[in-house]
Scaffold this motif. Structure first.
Motif, mmCIF file in Angstrom:
data_model
loop_
_atom_site.group_PDB
_atom_site.id
_atom_site.type_symbol
_atom_site.label_atom_id
_atom_site.label_comp_id
_atom_site.label_asym_id
_atom_site.label_seq_id
_atom_site.Cartn_x
_atom_site.Cartn_y
_atom_site.Cartn_z
ATOM 1 N N VAL A 1 0.865 -1.179 0.000
ATOM 2 C CA VAL A 1 0.000 0.000 0.000
ATOM 3 C C VAL A 1 0.899 1.226 0.000
ATOM 4 O O VAL A 1 1.771 1.362 0.859
ATOM 5 C CB VAL A 1 -0.924 0.014 1.235
ATOM 6 C CG1 VAL A 1 -1.817 1.246 1.207
ATOM 7 C CG2 VAL A 1 -1.768 -1.248 1.303
ATOM 8 N N LEU A 2 0.677 2.125 -0.966
ATOM 9 C CA LEU A 2 1.534 3.301 -1.090
ATOM 10 C C LEU A 2 0.719 4.582 -1.048
ATOM 11 O O LEU A 2 -0.306 4.697 -1.728
ATOM 12 C CB LEU A 2 2.326 3.260 -2.406
ATOM 13 C CG LEU A 2 3.212 2.057 -2.642
ATOM 14 C CD1 LEU A 2 2.647 1.227 -3.788
ATOM 15 C CD2 LEU A 2 4.635 2.474 -2.975
ATOM 16 N N ASP A 3 1.184 5.526 -0.258
ATOM 17 C CA ASP A 3 0.653 6.880 -0.328
ATOM 18 C C ASP A 3 1.057 7.476 -1.675
ATOM 19 O O ASP A 3 2.076 7.090 -2.251
ATOM 20 C CB ASP A 3 1.223 7.712 0.821
ATOM 21 C CG ASP A 3 0.771 9.157 0.762
ATOM 22 O OD1 ASP A 3 -0.439 9.401 0.644
ATOM 23 O OD2 ASP A 3 1.645 10.047 0.804
ATOM 24 N N LYS A 4 0.262 8.406 -2.184
ATOM 25 C CA LYS A 4 0.571 8.972 -3.498
ATOM 26 C C LYS A 4 1.582 10.105 -3.405
ATOM 27 O O LYS A 4 2.700 9.998 -3.906
ATOM 28 C CB LYS A 4 -0.708 9.481 -4.181
ATOM 29 C CG LYS A 4 -0.446 10.089 -5.571
ATOM 30 C CD LYS A 4 -1.716 10.635 -6.203
ATOM 31 C CE LYS A 4 -2.164 11.923 -5.545
ATOM 32 N NZ LYS A 4 -1.264 13.079 -5.830
ATOM 33 N N LEU B 1 -3.070 4.657 -1.840
ATOM 34 C CA LEU B 1 -3.888 5.216 -0.772
ATOM 35 C C LEU B 1 -3.575 6.701 -0.672
ATOM 36 O O LEU B 1 -2.426 7.090 -0.484
ATOM 37 C CB LEU B 1 -3.553 4.506 0.545
ATOM 38 C CG LEU B 1 -4.347 4.878 1.787
ATOM 39 C CD1 LEU B 1 -5.813 4.522 1.620
ATOM 40 C CD2 LEU B 1 -3.771 4.155 3.003
ATOM 41 N N THR B 2 -4.609 7.543 -0.813
ATOM 42 C CA THR B 2 -4.346 8.983 -0.847
ATOM 43 C C THR B 2 -5.554 9.777 -0.367
ATOM 44 O O THR B 2 -6.687 9.299 -0.434
ATOM 45 C CB THR B 2 -3.976 9.424 -2.280
ATOM 46 O OG1 THR B 2 -3.731 10.839 -2.291
ATOM 47 C CG2 THR B 2 -5.089 9.103 -3.256
ATOM 48 N N GLY B 3 -5.286 10.965 0.106
ATOM 49 C CA GLY B 3 -6.360 11.881 0.452
ATOM 50 C C GLY B 3 -6.720 12.794 -0.698
ATOM 51 O O GLY B 3 -7.640 13.616 -0.585
ATOM 52 N N VAL C 1 -1.414 0.281 -10.912
ATOM 53 C CA VAL C 1 -1.702 -0.295 -9.597
ATOM 54 C C VAL C 1 -3.013 -1.074 -9.656
ATOM 55 O O VAL C 1 -3.836 -0.882 -10.561
ATOM 56 C CB VAL C 1 -1.763 0.784 -8.504
ATOM 57 C CG1 VAL C 1 -0.464 1.560 -8.452
ATOM 58 C CG2 VAL C 1 -2.927 1.742 -8.733
ATOM 59 N N ASP C 2 -3.240 -1.947 -8.689
ATOM 60 C CA ASP C 2 -4.406 -2.827 -8.718
ATOM 61 C C ASP C 2 -5.667 -2.162 -8.179
ATOM 62 O O ASP C 2 -6.775 -2.514 -8.572
ATOM 63 C CB ASP C 2 -4.117 -4.093 -7.902
ATOM 64 C CG ASP C 2 -2.951 -4.872 -8.481
ATOM 65 O OD1 ASP C 2 -3.018 -5.218 -9.674
ATOM 66 O OD2 ASP C 2 -1.980 -5.120 -7.749
ATOM 67 N N ASP C 3 -5.511 -1.216 -7.239
ATOM 68 C CA ASP C 3 -6.686 -0.571 -6.652
ATOM 69 C C ASP C 3 -6.297 0.817 -6.168
ATOM 70 O O ASP C 3 -5.127 1.073 -5.857
ATOM 71 C CB ASP C 3 -7.230 -1.404 -5.483
ATOM 72 C CG ASP C 3 -8.661 -1.032 -5.113
ATOM 73 O OD1 ASP C 3 -9.264 -0.194 -5.825
ATOM 74 O OD2 ASP C 3 -9.173 -1.582 -4.125
ATOM 75 N N VAL C 4 -7.277 1.714 -6.116
ATOM 76 C CA VAL C 4 -7.061 3.088 -5.669
ATOM 77 C C VAL C 4 -8.047 3.406 -4.561
ATOM 78 O O VAL C 4 -9.265 3.254 -4.729
ATOM 79 C CB VAL C 4 -7.231 4.096 -6.822
ATOM 80 C CG1 VAL C 4 -7.050 5.516 -6.305
ATOM 81 C CG2 VAL C 4 -6.239 3.811 -7.937
ATOM 82 N N ASP D 1 4.972 9.208 3.797
ATOM 83 C CA ASP D 1 5.988 10.174 4.217
ATOM 84 C C ASP D 1 5.447 11.317 5.057
ATOM 85 O O ASP D 1 6.218 12.085 5.606
ATOM 86 C CB ASP D 1 6.701 10.760 2.995
ATOM 87 C CG ASP D 1 5.819 11.734 2.222
ATOM 88 O OD1 ASP D 1 4.586 11.551 2.236
ATOM 89 O OD2 ASP D 1 6.363 12.668 1.612
ATOM 90 N N GLY D 2 4.139 11.469 5.170
ATOM 91 C CA GLY D 2 3.585 12.621 5.864
ATOM 92 C C GLY D 2 3.142 12.323 7.279
ATOM 93 O O GLY D 2 3.056 11.166 7.701
ATOM 94 N N VAL D 3 2.829 13.391 8.029
ATOM 95 C CA VAL D 3 2.325 13.238 9.390
ATOM 96 C C VAL D 3 1.040 12.417 9.381
ATOM 97 O O VAL D 3 0.818 11.554 10.237
ATOM 98 C CB VAL D 3 2.077 14.617 10.027
ATOM 99 C CG1 VAL D 3 1.384 14.469 11.365
ATOM 100 C CG2 VAL D 3 3.393 15.364 10.192
#
Length: 799
Positions: free
Chosen positions: A304-307, A494-496, A511-514, A541-543
């Motif tokens: 799972v990766l943050d964008k 995974l992103t906001g 990627v497989d899913d967003v 990488d963020g808070v």
């Protein structure tokens, strides 16, 4: 002290074994047996202590077998076997100590080489002071060959730094004046000055040292697996020894079984392999907080990766500068940079960097003021320049005056700066007020490109718009392919951020899913759902990523620019701003885990086989002791293979090819303005012919003197090197085909210029010229992207 004691123990047992042998050869077997018996009895005490220590730690260690074997050899008077077991015990412990020390050498080196001194300017002269005395704002000198003591900004000429200790990067990196550098790197060039931005305790290297001290191999699940092996191996040994004695009536057979099962340092191979893996990851600029994290990383199946900041650069870059009718792109960019020159806002920084890359630095703006929520304004050459959201007064009545939807979130890219000298003329009278159709077209394009818009107005008239976008990391696609090859079955973003922006990045990376528009709590929920299905790694990488990192089986923080919160919550920290180091770490983790399990399993298997031979009387105690010693040594040495570089999924690049890749990658950056000039020339075909002709000639010059020479040298020097590296003559064929198409379109453009004459292109030429220019822009943009992803991302792999 421990090392000294083990050395004495080994020396004593070896000396006793040798002395007993000499006495036997001298015809004094009684004295020889007495020496061997004494060595055996002396070895019982440390072996018994190790058993008690294991029980205190609530572990059932196989050293209990060693105690029984030593006592058994004394009972059956197999003194040579007892002396051999004593040597085996001491040798095994020394090998274990060496293995763990050797494996932890790279981690230990991290904090042993921590900077202790700095050269601070006092009265204009650099004086050596304790690094703890350095404060923010101090001006330091960094002599050639010395380590950068604290984080700071290059204050003198360009710094050339060796970052291998932190990042594993073998090639020096240049940092121009004004660029931030981290502590712990070494000055590989001439001396330079550094303005400290933090104390030693706050600096990057201090954080890496703290992380390195947290690493411990003994906590790995695979090491606990070795303890579980011991839990059944000990009773199994006793059962086999008992049966051998009961069925044969020969106590010597039972002792022989105990001997070949002693002392089983093969189970120490697991922590040795894991510690070796921790050391190996440190060489790649990855700090793993303990053997448990390394072993879990080796078992991971979902990523799972943050964008933002993980899959993307985390810094918006200028995508395009679109001038309004009557303005030129360079003029618009220089006006924006004039206002944004010294701003720390991320969008302003991107605009200023883009202007500097084009050589656009002129006069300084005056009277710069920030307008929170809308942008910044200043006076350049007597004209009022505003940068930011589109002012309602500059928009025609039939256009939505509430602001630019694509600019949501753009606030105050502000400050003073310089502009193009051409912009110092009196206010323009030939610049028509921008109509709603043009504005709407730019907004539509920004939405399609998932871009941020920054509008520039001059005296209330729209002069143009700068489109910015957070670019996908050049190494992201290659890294994801490597991770899939290494065993990752599922990749989730995974992103906001907004869904449409996230989907655009996902489409590029496959990627497989967003999971988009997620709050910090939503991110935690998403990670937990994935972790329930399979062992999961989360990278951020963020808070706001810290809770999600803690929710995954393995949390990975981009520590180079990430927050302190994410670094503390993570199990793995990448000390360099490179995603491909995660793939390196996973390669190491999988290999270390495989070697650990292999070493323990093979060692136990060989011991069981030897025990069977001993139970049937085919292996006397003395020969069994020698055989078991050979097994133990072989298994521990096998575990140390985890220290060596494995093949993994990384393509290793020789230094000459790496230097070529870096060179052509840097040239790409200098050629970007020429790509933008292609679009500008195509758009100008609808305007005055002479203006279009001027831009076409600029395009032709750029193609003739910059782009085509670059492509031709790639064909002649880079591609042959890549063919040798990749071992496939077809690897660069598609890129060569692109070169041919670029050349064909460039020749077509040159013929159009010959036909145009001095009055500019004729009407019947415009459609084909436009197609030619847009075609060149599309092919070059795609070609550059393909090279940067497929080839230039390998530059950091040079050995």
């Amino acid at each position: 002290m421990k090392k000294l004691w083990l050395t004495v123990f080994l020396s004593g047992t070896v000396a006793a074994l040798a002395a007993g042998g000499v006495l036997h050869l001298a015809g004094l077997p009684g004295w020889g047996d007495a020496v061997w018996a004494a060595a055996t009895a002396a070895a019982v005490l440390p072996a018994l202590w190790w058993v008690i220590s294991a029980l205190r730690a609530r572990r059932l260690g196989v050293d209990a077998i060693a105690v029984l074997a030593l006592v058994g050899t004394l009972v059956v008077q197999e003194y040579l076997a007892g002396a051999l077991i004593a040597v085996m015990l001491s040798t095994g412990r020394v090998l274990e100590e060496y293995a763990l020390a050797r494996a932890g050498r790279d981690l230990t080196a991290l904090y042993e080489r921590a900077p202790r001194w700095a050269h601070r300017y006092e009265d204009g002269v650099p004086k050596r002071v304790d690094v703890a005395a350095v404060r923010r704002g101090d001006l330091l000198a960094v002599p050639a060959g010395e380590m950068v003591p604290v984080d700071g900004v290059v204050a003198g000429h360009t710094a050339v730094l060796d970052e291998s200790a932190l990042t594993g990067e073998s090639m020096p990196v240049e940092y121009p004046e004004g660029e931030s550098v981290r502590s712990g790197v070494v000055n590989a060039g001439s001396a330079f000055d550094l303005r400290a931005t933090g104390t030693a305790e706050e600096s990057t290297y201090a954080g890496v040292v703290r992380l390195a001290r947290e690493t411990e191999a003994g906590s790995a699940p695979v090491v606990r697996l070795a303890d579980r092996f011991a839990a059944w191996f000990l009773p199994a040994t006793l059962v086999i020894a008992g049966l051998a004695w009961a069925l044969s009536g020969d106590l010597v057979r039972a002792v022989a079984v105990l001997v070949v099962a002693t002392p089983c340092p093969l189970l120490l191979a697991a922590p040795a392999a894991i510690a070796s893996g921790l050391s190996r990851t440190a060489r790649h600029g990855v700090v793993v907080k303990g053997g448990g994290a390394l072993e879990s990383l080796g078992r991971a199946r979902t990523l799972v990766l943050d964008k933002t900041g993980t899959l993307t650069e985390g810094r918006p870059q200028v995508l395009d500068v679109v001038p309004a009718p009557g303005y030129a792109a360079d003029e618009v960019l220089s006006l924006a940079a004039a206002v944004d020159r010294v701003s720390s806002h991320v969008l302003a920084t991107a605009i200023v960097h883009a202007a500097e890359a084009r050589g656009l630095d002129g006069v300084t703006a005056a009277g710069v003021r920030e307008r929170p929520g809308s942008g910044t304004e200043g006076t350049v050459g007597g004209r009022l320049v505003r940068v930011g959201k589109l002012p309602a007064s500059a928009v025609p009545a039939d256009t939505d005056a509430t602001g630019d939807p694509a600019a949501t979130g753009i606030a105050d890219p502000a400050a003073t700066g310089t502009a193009d000298p051409a912009a110092t003329d009196a206010p323009r009278t030939d610049a028509p007020r921008t109509d709603s159709g043009w504005v709407a077209a730019q907004r539509a394009r920004a939405a399609l490109d998932s871009a941020i818009t920054v509008w520039i107005t001059v005296d209330g008239v729209v002069a143009g718009v700068v489109l910015l976008r957070d670019a996908v990391r050049a190494d992201a696609s290659r890294t994801l392919r490597r991770l899939r090859t290494a065993g990752i079955d599922r990749v989730v973003m995974l992103t906001g951020d907004r869904a449409e922006v996230a989907q655009g990045v996902a489409a590029v990376l496959g990627v497989d899913d967003v999971l988009a528009e997620r709050s910090p709590a939503g991110k935690v929920e998403g990670v937990r759902e994935e972790a329930e299905r399979a062992p999961t790694v989360m990278v951020g990488d963020g808070v706001n990523d810290a809770p999600a990192l803690a929710a995954a089986q393995v949390g990975v923080a981009m520590g180079a620019r990430g927050s302190a919160a994410s670094t503390q919550a993570a199990d793995v920290v990448l000390t360099t701003d490179r995603l491909d180091r995660l793939a390196d770490a996973m390669d190491v983790a999988r290999r270390a885990r495989r070697i650990a399990v292999e070493s323990a399993g093979v060692g136990i298997g060989l011991s069981l086989l030897a025990m069977a031979f001993a139970a049937f009387g085919f292996l006397p105690p003395a020969a069994g002791a020698l055989l078991q010693e050979a097994i133990d040594v072989a298994v521990i040495l096998n575990a140390l293979r985890a220290l060596a570089p494995g093949r993994g999924t990384r393509l290793r690049v020789d230094r000459p090819t790496g230097e070529l890749l870096q060179r052509f990658d840097q040239e790409h950056a200098t050629l970007r303005p020429a790509l933008e000039l292609l679009r500008e020339a195509a758009d100008a075909l609808d305007g005055p012919p002479r203006t279009a002709l001027t831009l076409l000639r600029r395009v032709h010059d750029a193609l003739d003197t910059e782009i085509m020479p670059h492509e031709q040298e790639e064909e002649q020097r880079l591609y042959p090197a890549l063919t040798r590296l990749l071992g496939d003559p077809e690897a660069t064929v598609t890129m060569s085909r692109a070169h041919a198409e670029i050349g064909r379109l460039a020749d077509r453009l040159a013929r159009h210029l010959e036909l145009a004459g001095e009055d500019g292109p004729r009407p019947e030429q415009r459609d084909d010229l436009r197609a030619c220019l847009y075609g060149l822009h599309a092919v070059l943009t795609l070609h550059f992207a393909q090279e940067e992803e497929a080839y230039f991302s390998l530059a950091g792999h040079a050995d």
